[in-house]
Design a protein around this motif. Sequence first.
Motif, PDB file in Angstrom:
ATOM      1  N   LEU A 277      -1.218   2.857   1.563  1.00 44.68           N
ATOM      2  CA  LEU A 277      -0.509   1.851   0.309  1.00 44.68           C
ATOM      3  C   LEU A 277       0.864   2.128   0.390  1.00 44.68           C
ATOM      4  O   LEU A 277       1.714   1.462   0.291  1.00 44.68           O
ATOM      5  N   LEU A 278       1.448   3.552   0.450  1.00 47.37           N
ATOM      6  CA  LEU A 278       3.022   3.995   0.447  1.00 47.37           C
ATOM      7  C   LEU A 278       3.425   3.577   1.825  1.00 47.37           C
ATOM      8  O   LEU A 278       4.543   2.992   2.008  1.00 47.37           O
ATOM      9  N   ALA A 282       6.455   1.085   1.882  1.00 51.69           N
ATOM     10  CA  ALA A 282       7.662   1.120   2.481  1.00 51.69           C
ATOM     11  C   ALA A 282       7.996   0.367   3.660  1.00 51.69           C
ATOM     12  O   ALA A 282       9.319  -0.143   3.734  1.00 51.69           O
ATOM     13  N   MET A 283       7.125  -0.349   4.459  1.00 54.24           N
ATOM     14  CA  MET A 283       7.173  -1.315   5.257  1.00 54.24           C
ATOM     15  C   MET A 283       7.836  -2.758   4.804  1.00 54.24           C
ATOM     16  O   MET A 283       8.789  -3.473   5.286  1.00 54.24           O
ATOM     17  N   ILE A 284       7.314  -3.209   3.481  1.00 59.22           N
ATOM     18  CA  ILE A 284       7.789  -4.381   2.910  1.00 59.22           C
ATOM     19  C   ILE A 284       9.209  -4.048   2.344  1.00 59.22           C
ATOM     20  O   ILE A 284       9.882  -4.932   2.294  1.00 59.22           O
ATOM     21  N   TRP A 289      13.832  -8.193   2.529  1.00 57.13           N
ATOM     22  CA  TRP A 289      15.057  -9.180   2.518  1.00 57.13           C
ATOM     23  C   TRP A 289      15.532  -9.664   3.929  1.00 57.13           C
ATOM     24  O   TRP A 289      16.125 -10.629   3.992  1.00 57.13           O
ATOM     25  N   HIS A 290      15.347  -8.704   4.825  1.00 61.44           N
ATOM     26  CA  HIS A 290      15.655  -9.399   6.205  1.00 61.44           C
ATOM     27  C   HIS A 290      14.882 -10.495   6.534  1.00 61.44           C
ATOM     28  O   HIS A 290      15.484 -11.483   7.006  1.00 61.44           O
TER      29      HIS A 290
END
Length: 305
Positions: A277-278, A282-284, A289-290
């Motif tokens: 989950l973490l 972190a990936m999202i 925004w990119h």
Amino acid sequence: MLLLTILMGAFIRLLYMLLPESRLSPDEATYGLSALHILKGEWPIFYYAQPYTGTFSAYLSAILIYFFGPNPLCLKIVPYIFSVGFIYLNYRLAKSVFKEEGIGWLAAVFTALAPAFLENWSSRAGTGYTEALFFGNLLLILAIRLIYEGLSPKKPKKLYFLFGFLAGLGFWIQPAIIYYLLPAAVFLFLWRPSIVFSKDFLYTMAGALIGGAPVIYYNLSHDWLTQRTLMHKPGGIKISFINFFLEGLPRIIGTRPSYAKMDSIPLLAFGVYLIYLLAFVAMIKDRFWHLFHLFTGRFFAGGRL
């Protein structure tokens, strides 16, 4: 290193295939019957008593049975080969996404040393799941090539046709390939919204019609039974979505044995879920925004023709 990793994964899958617990199941026996009937001149499109899960691999097994005679190995070797190919394709997919050889190799390592659930199913014939993983990865790799790689003017047409062909073929083999097809198709559309008005879209549809010809033929003569069955199975799409997180995901991650209702070690499983989950959050956070500006910018600009 890559070759050794693939050989390691192949050896582990071979051990699972030869275990006494991997004896032929009823589904695999049905698969074998289809292969035998193919050798007698029949042309089954789906396995018996269901309007989905195509007999593509049964035709391959029928060829092996013709040369080597009926035996369980002729059935199990087909998904086994696709499962070993899946290790290599995960390497190619990760390398295409991250542009780093090391990350591609790590993806191959994690696939070779997969949870027991995946290793066990790597040689289970008659389900189409292993084949769906193989062709699904090919769809993602093709989508990335079409978006990021500079291709000659003629080459994209062939790749769009191939994308459609693999999509149609994959849906015939196992409808679960939709989990690959949807994100790949949406990714292509967000990157190039005008694709639906281009000739490339026609090439894609032509490929899909050819690749999915068996399932299209069947449904035209059976009042679209495949779609009606998949959409109205007990519980429907909503329950399938919920069960993916409550039952499927724990087995994919490796915290729960096949067919068990509870995790083997609940506290350890909780820690594994938390790590995943973490990592996902972190990936999202790192990419949201990119990707948002990238895709919305191209959408309102209309993409390229």
